[in-house]
Design a protein around this motif. Structure first.
Motif, short mmCIF file in Angstrom:
data_model
loop_
_atom_site.label_atom_id
_atom_site.label_comp_id
_atom_site.label_asym_id
_atom_site.label_seq_id
_atom_site.Cartn_x
_atom_site.Cartn_y
_atom_site.Cartn_z
N ALA A 170 101.78 34.98 1.36
CA ALA A 170 100.96 35.17 2.57
C ALA A 170 101.54 34.37 3.72
O ALA A 170 101.80 33.19 3.60
N GLY A 171 101.71 35.05 4.82
CA GLY A 171 102.24 34.40 6.02
C GLY A 171 101.15 34.27 7.06
O GLY A 171 99.97 34.44 6.76
N PRO A 172 101.54 34.01 8.29
CA PRO A 172 100.55 33.90 9.36
C PRO A 172 99.80 35.22 9.54
O PRO A 172 100.37 36.29 9.39
N ARG A 173 98.52 35.11 9.86
CA ARG A 173 97.71 36.30 10.05
C ARG A 173 97.36 36.43 11.52
O ARG A 173 97.20 35.45 12.24
N GLU A 174 97.25 37.71 11.96
CA GLU A 174 96.82 37.99 13.32
C GLU A 174 95.31 38.10 13.32
O GLU A 174 94.73 38.78 12.47
N ILE A 175 94.66 37.42 14.24
CA ILE A 175 93.20 37.45 14.31
C ILE A 175 92.79 38.13 15.61
O ILE A 175 93.21 37.73 16.69
N TYR A 176 91.97 39.15 15.46
CA TYR A 176 91.41 39.88 16.59
C TYR A 176 89.92 39.56 16.62
O TYR A 176 89.26 39.58 15.59
N ARG A 177 89.38 39.32 17.81
CA ARG A 177 87.97 38.99 17.91
C ARG A 177 87.31 39.90 18.94
O ARG A 177 87.81 40.04 20.05
N ILE A 178 86.20 40.51 18.55
CA ILE A 178 85.43 41.33 19.47
C ILE A 178 83.99 40.85 19.42
O ILE A 178 83.38 40.76 18.36
N ASP A 179 83.47 40.49 20.58
CA ASP A 179 82.09 40.03 20.70
C ASP A 179 81.31 41.03 21.54
O ASP A 179 81.83 41.59 22.52
N TRP A 180 80.06 41.22 21.20
CA TRP A 180 79.15 42.03 21.99
C TRP A 180 78.43 41.09 22.93
O TRP A 180 77.96 40.03 22.53
N LEU A 181 78.36 41.45 24.21
CA LEU A 181 77.66 40.62 25.17
C LEU A 181 76.18 41.03 25.17
O LEU A 181 75.84 42.13 25.61
N THR A 220 89.31 39.57 22.28
CA THR A 220 90.39 38.61 22.43
C THR A 220 91.46 38.95 21.40
O THR A 220 91.18 38.97 20.19
N CYS A 221 92.65 39.23 21.87
CA CYS A 221 93.77 39.56 20.99
C CYS A 221 94.33 38.28 20.36
O CYS A 221 94.10 37.18 20.87
N HIS A 222 95.11 38.44 19.32
CA HIS A 222 95.74 37.28 18.67
C HIS A 222 96.68 36.56 19.62
O HIS A 222 96.97 35.38 19.44
N CYS A 223 97.14 37.24 20.70
CA CYS A 223 98.05 36.61 21.66
C CYS A 223 97.28 35.83 22.73
O CYS A 223 97.89 35.14 23.54
N GLY A 224 95.94 35.94 22.73
CA GLY A 224 95.13 35.19 23.68
C GLY A 224 94.65 36.01 24.87
O GLY A 224 93.81 35.55 25.63
N ARG A 225 95.18 37.21 25.05
CA ARG A 225 94.73 38.06 26.15
C ARG A 225 93.33 38.57 25.87
O ARG A 225 92.96 38.79 24.72
N THR A 233 102.26 39.29 30.18
CA THR A 233 102.02 37.89 30.52
C THR A 233 101.88 37.67 32.01
O THR A 233 101.37 36.65 32.44
N ASP A 234 102.34 38.65 32.85
CA ASP A 234 102.19 38.48 34.29
C ASP A 234 100.81 38.93 34.77
O ASP A 234 100.46 38.74 35.92
N GLU A 235 99.99 39.52 33.88
CA GLU A 235 98.63 39.88 34.23
C GLU A 235 97.75 38.63 34.09
O GLU A 235 97.97 37.82 33.20
N PRO A 236 96.77 38.48 34.97
CA PRO A 236 95.89 37.30 34.83
C PRO A 236 95.09 37.38 33.54
O PRO A 236 94.71 38.46 33.11
N ARG A 237 94.90 36.24 32.90
CA ARG A 237 94.06 36.19 31.71
C ARG A 237 92.63 36.33 32.11
O ARG A 237 92.23 35.96 33.20
N GLY A 238 91.83 36.84 31.23
CA GLY A 238 90.41 37.01 31.51
C GLY A 238 90.01 38.45 31.35
O GLY A 238 90.76 39.25 30.80
#
Length: 64
Positions: free
Chosen positions: A8-19, A28-33, A56-61
């Motif tokens: 087992a190596g590093p895992r990608e974690i994706y997170r989706i929240d309902w507001l 939120t993608c595993h890359c932080g975007r 990466t040139d797009e603003p985060r958020g």
């Protein structure tokens, strides 16, 4: 034994929240975007298209 495969190596974690109180999903993608959408299919397509749409040139958020 830890219960994890030995290769087992590093895992990608994706997170989706309902507001709460809205129909909006915040992902939120595993890359932080981050991204917002009302359609769960659109959200998963954005997540799984990584790195397309995660420049990466797009603003985060939140993005619609």
């Amino acid at each position: 034994m830890t219960g994890f495969p030995s290769a087992a190596g590093p895992r990608e974690i994706y997170r989706i929240d309902w507001l709460p109180g809205t129909d909006i999903l915040h992902g939120t993608c595993h890359c932080g975007r981050e991204h917002t959408a009302q359609d769960p299919v659109e959200m998963w397509e954005w997540m799984l298209a990584h790195p397309q749409g995660h420049a990466t040139d797009e603003p985060r958020g939140t993005r619609s």
